[in-house]
Design a protein around this motif. Structure first.
Motif, PDB file in Angstrom:
ATOM      1  N   MET A   1       0.864  -0.735  -0.131  1.00 50.33           N
ATOM      2  CA  MET A   1       0.049  -0.238   0.458  1.00 50.33           C
ATOM      3  C   MET A   1       0.922   1.769  -0.281  1.00 50.33           C
ATOM      4  O   MET A   1       1.889   1.316   0.488  1.00 50.33           O
ATOM      5  CB  MET A   1      -0.895  -0.262   1.337  1.00 50.33           C
ATOM      6  CG  MET A   1      -1.436   0.772   0.661  1.00 50.33           C
ATOM      7  SD  MET A   1      -3.400   0.678   2.217  1.00 50.33           S
ATOM      8  CE  MET A   1      -3.583   2.353   3.521  1.00 50.33           C
ATOM      9  N   ALA A   2       0.689   2.113  -0.359  1.00 44.82           N
ATOM     10  CA  ALA A   2       1.454   3.564  -1.102  1.00 44.82           C
ATOM     11  C   ALA A   2       1.062   3.954   0.770  1.00 44.82           C
ATOM     12  O   ALA A   2      -0.097   3.941   1.030  1.00 44.82           O
ATOM     13  CB  ALA A   2       0.592   4.195  -2.223  1.00 44.82           C
ATOM     14  N   THR A   3       2.376   4.973   0.914  1.00 42.47           N
ATOM     15  CA  THR A   3       2.655   5.723   1.946  1.00 42.47           C
ATOM     16  C   THR A   3       1.600   7.165   2.122  1.00 42.47           C
ATOM     17  O   THR A   3       1.245   7.404   0.913  1.00 42.47           O
ATOM     18  CB  THR A   3       3.795   5.753   1.950  1.00 42.47           C
ATOM     19  OG1 THR A   3       4.580   5.805   2.152  1.00 42.47           O
ATOM     20  CG2 THR A   3       4.378   7.061   3.428  1.00 42.47           C
ATOM     21  N   ALA A   4       0.961   7.159   3.333  1.00 41.80           N
ATOM     22  CA  ALA A   4      -0.022   8.448   3.304  1.00 41.80           C
ATOM     23  C   ALA A   4       0.917   9.918   2.973  1.00 41.80           C
ATOM     24  O   ALA A   4       1.435   9.694   3.640  1.00 41.80           O
ATOM     25  CB  ALA A   4      -0.521   8.534   4.595  1.00 41.80           C
ATOM     26  N   LYS A   5      -0.136  11.061   2.323  1.00 43.98           N
ATOM     27  CA  LYS A   5       0.567  11.695   1.971  1.00 43.98           C
ATOM     28  C   LYS A   5      -0.406  13.257   3.338  1.00 43.98           C
ATOM     29  O   LYS A   5       0.622  14.120   3.604  1.00 43.98           O
ATOM     30  CB  LYS A   5       0.039  12.664   0.437  1.00 43.98           C
ATOM     31  CG  LYS A   5       0.222  11.689  -1.029  1.00 43.98           C
ATOM     32  CD  LYS A   5       0.387  11.874  -2.028  1.00 43.98           C
ATOM     33  CE  LYS A   5       1.016  10.796  -2.211  1.00 43.98           C
ATOM     34  NZ  LYS A   5       1.401  11.653  -4.005  1.00 43.98           N
ATOM     35  N   ILE A   6      -0.728  12.661   3.448  1.00 43.19           N
ATOM     36  CA  ILE A   6      -1.834  13.736   5.293  1.00 43.19           C
ATOM     37  C   ILE A   6      -1.657  12.906   6.141  1.00 43.19           C
ATOM     38  O   ILE A   6      -2.228  11.852   6.119  1.00 43.19           O
ATOM     39  CB  ILE A   6      -3.563  14.026   4.540  1.00 43.19           C
ATOM     40  CG1 ILE A   6      -3.090  14.727   2.964  1.00 43.19           C
ATOM     41  CG2 ILE A   6      -3.936  14.602   4.954  1.00 43.19           C
ATOM     42  CD1 ILE A   6      -4.210  15.464   2.766  1.00 43.19           C
ATOM     43  N   LYS A   7      -1.343  13.048   6.746  1.00 40.46           N
ATOM     44  CA  LYS A   7      -1.588  12.563   8.357  1.00 40.46           C
ATOM     45  C   LYS A   7      -2.264  14.167   9.063  1.00 40.46           C
ATOM     46  O   LYS A   7      -2.168  14.219   9.552  1.00 40.46           O
ATOM     47  CB  LYS A   7       0.105  11.981   8.578  1.00 40.46           C
ATOM     48  CG  LYS A   7       0.714  10.769   7.837  1.00 40.46           C
ATOM     49  CD  LYS A   7       1.829  11.243   7.399  1.00 40.46           C
ATOM     50  CE  LYS A   7       2.628  10.073   7.066  1.00 40.46           C
ATOM     51  NZ  LYS A   7       4.293   9.438   7.179  1.00 40.46           N
ATOM     52  N   LYS A   8      -2.194  12.427  10.557  1.00 39.56           N
ATOM     53  CA  LYS A   8      -2.784  13.545  11.469  1.00 39.56           C
ATOM     54  C   LYS A   8      -1.637  14.654  12.269  1.00 39.56           C
ATOM     55  O   LYS A   8      -0.443  14.342  12.291  1.00 39.56           O
ATOM     56  CB  LYS A   8      -3.077  12.643  12.848  1.00 39.56           C
ATOM     57  CG  LYS A   8      -3.378  13.018  14.295  1.00 39.56           C
ATOM     58  CD  LYS A   8      -3.322  11.243  15.340  1.00 39.56           C
ATOM     59  CE  LYS A   8      -3.903  12.081  16.397  1.00 39.56           C
ATOM     60  NZ  LYS A   8      -3.577  11.507  17.244  1.00 39.56           N
ATOM     61  N   GLY A   9      -2.525  15.512  12.532  1.00 37.87           N
ATOM     62  CA  GLY A   9      -1.420  16.421  13.120  1.00 37.87           C
ATOM     63  C   GLY A   9      -0.757  17.789  11.745  1.00 37.87           C
ATOM     64  O   GLY A   9      -0.383  19.332  12.624  1.00 37.87           O
ATOM     65  N   ASP A  10      -1.288  17.331  10.600  1.00 35.56           N
ATOM     66  CA  ASP A  10      -0.620  17.973   9.009  1.00 35.56           C
ATOM     67  C   ASP A  10      -1.941  19.468   8.951  1.00 35.56           C
ATOM     68  O   ASP A  10      -3.155  19.519   9.888  1.00 35.56           O
ATOM     69  CB  ASP A  10      -0.770  17.122   7.837  1.00 35.56           C
ATOM     70  CG  ASP A  10       0.535  16.383   8.282  1.00 35.56           C
ATOM     71  OD1 ASP A  10       1.476  16.446   8.895  1.00 35.56           O
ATOM     72  OD2 ASP A  10       0.176  15.798   7.137  1.00 35.56           O
ATOM     73  N   LYS A  11      -1.583  20.399   8.948  1.00 34.55           N
ATOM     74  CA  LYS A  11      -2.411  21.744   8.638  1.00 34.55           C
ATOM     75  C   LYS A  11      -2.980  21.626   7.413  1.00 34.55           C
ATOM     76  O   LYS A  11      -2.310  21.165   6.174  1.00 34.55           O
ATOM     77  CB  LYS A  11      -1.617  22.934   8.413  1.00 34.55           C
ATOM     78  CG  LYS A  11      -0.913  23.050   9.736  1.00 34.55           C
ATOM     79  CD  LYS A  11      -2.848  23.835  10.889  1.00 34.55           C
ATOM     80  CE  LYS A  11      -1.758  24.093  12.288  1.00 34.55           C
ATOM     81  NZ  LYS A  11      -3.081  23.479  13.254  1.00 34.55           N
ATOM     82  N   VAL A  12      -4.412  21.212   6.643  1.00 36.34           N
ATOM     83  CA  VAL A  12      -4.227  21.472   5.826  1.00 36.34           C
ATOM     84  C   VAL A  12      -6.202  22.595   4.802  1.00 36.34           C
ATOM     85  O   VAL A  12      -6.215  23.247   5.449  1.00 36.34           O
ATOM     86  CB  VAL A  12      -5.715  19.482   5.490  1.00 36.34           C
ATOM     87  CG1 VAL A  12      -4.690  18.725   5.167  1.00 36.34           C
ATOM     88  CG2 VAL A  12      -6.337  19.981   6.201  1.00 36.34           C
ATOM     89  N   VAL A  13      -6.071  22.699   3.490  1.00 38.96           N
ATOM     90  CA  VAL A  13      -6.895  23.954   3.102  1.00 38.96           C
ATOM     91  C   VAL A  13      -7.959  22.631   2.352  1.00 38.96           C
ATOM     92  O   VAL A  13      -7.530  21.952   1.722  1.00 38.96           O
ATOM     93  CB  VAL A  13      -5.937  24.305   1.906  1.00 38.96           C
ATOM     94  CG1 VAL A  13      -6.947  24.991   1.331  1.00 38.96           C
ATOM     95  CG2 VAL A  13      -5.210  25.254   2.505  1.00 38.96           C
ATOM     96  N   VAL A  14      -8.752  22.962   2.893  1.00 39.16           N
ATOM     97  CA  VAL A  14     -10.425  22.289   2.140  1.00 39.16           C
ATOM     98  C   VAL A  14     -10.318  22.918   0.938  1.00 39.16           C
ATOM     99  O   VAL A  14     -10.308  24.546   0.446  1.00 39.16           O
ATOM    100  CB  VAL A  14     -11.804  22.387   2.962  1.00 39.16           C
ATOM    101  CG1 VAL A  14     -12.855  21.734   2.006  1.00 39.16           C
ATOM    102  CG2 VAL A  14     -11.063  21.922   4.033  1.00 39.16           C
ATOM    103  N   LEU A  15     -10.505  21.946  -0.592  1.00 40.19           N
ATOM    104  CA  LEU A  15     -10.704  22.545  -1.132  1.00 40.19           C
ATOM    105  C   LEU A  15     -12.056  22.521  -2.124  1.00 40.19           C
ATOM    106  O   LEU A  15     -12.113  23.370  -2.912  1.00 40.19           O
ATOM    107  CB  LEU A  15      -9.166  20.930  -2.338  1.00 40.19           C
ATOM    108  CG  LEU A  15      -8.331  21.309  -2.104  1.00 40.19           C
ATOM    109  CD1 LEU A  15      -7.788  20.331  -3.094  1.00 40.19           C
ATOM    110  CD2 LEU A  15      -7.379  22.855  -2.534  1.00 40.19           C
ATOM    111  N   ALA A  16     -13.387  21.488  -1.580  1.00 43.65           N
ATOM    112  CA  ALA A  16     -14.194  21.366  -1.926  1.00 43.65           C
ATOM    113  C   ALA A  16     -15.222  21.290  -0.796  1.00 43.65           C
ATOM    114  O   ALA A  16     -15.436  20.539  -0.060  1.00 43.65           O
ATOM    115  CB  ALA A  16     -14.713  20.151  -2.806  1.00 43.65           C
TER     116      ALA A  16
END
Length: 106
Positions: A1-16
């Motif tokens: 399985m591929a490595t997760a690009k978004i993990k717990k604790g990351d700052k994210v921007v909502v796109l939709a």
């Protein structure tokens, strides 16, 4: 399985969705479902029955999961949405922001 690009604790921007453009921190990651829970984003109201634990019952607000494709990592420099690239630095596989080339902690 591929490595997760978004993990717990990351700052994210909502796109939709209804919270498009808002930023928040990932509280939980659900990799099997390809979803993430972001603090203060996609807040749903639930009505709960009175129980022994909460005799009042009433309305409870909590964050609902978002599909991982609807969020993007926030660039550490600018805070704008960016993609993630994996690089090997000092013999370790690390995440790097595509926009600025900055190392993403975690």
């Amino acid at each position: 399985m591929a490595t997760a690009k978004i993990k717990k604790g990351d700052k994210v921007v909502v796109l939709a969705g209804k919270d498009k453009g808002k930023t928040g921190e990932v509280v939980r990651s659900l990799p099997k479902e390809n979803k993430v829970v972001v603090s203060g984003i996609n807040v749903a109201t639930r009505h709960i029955k009175p129980t022994q634990a909460s005799p009042e019952g009433g309305k409870v607000t909590k964050e609902a999961p978002l599909h991982v494709s609807n969020v993007a990592l926030a660039d550490p420099k600018s805070g704008a949405a960016t993609r993630v690239r994996f690089e090997e630095r000092d013999g370790k596989k690390v995440r790097v922001a595509v926009k600025s080339g900055e190392l993403i902690n975690g």
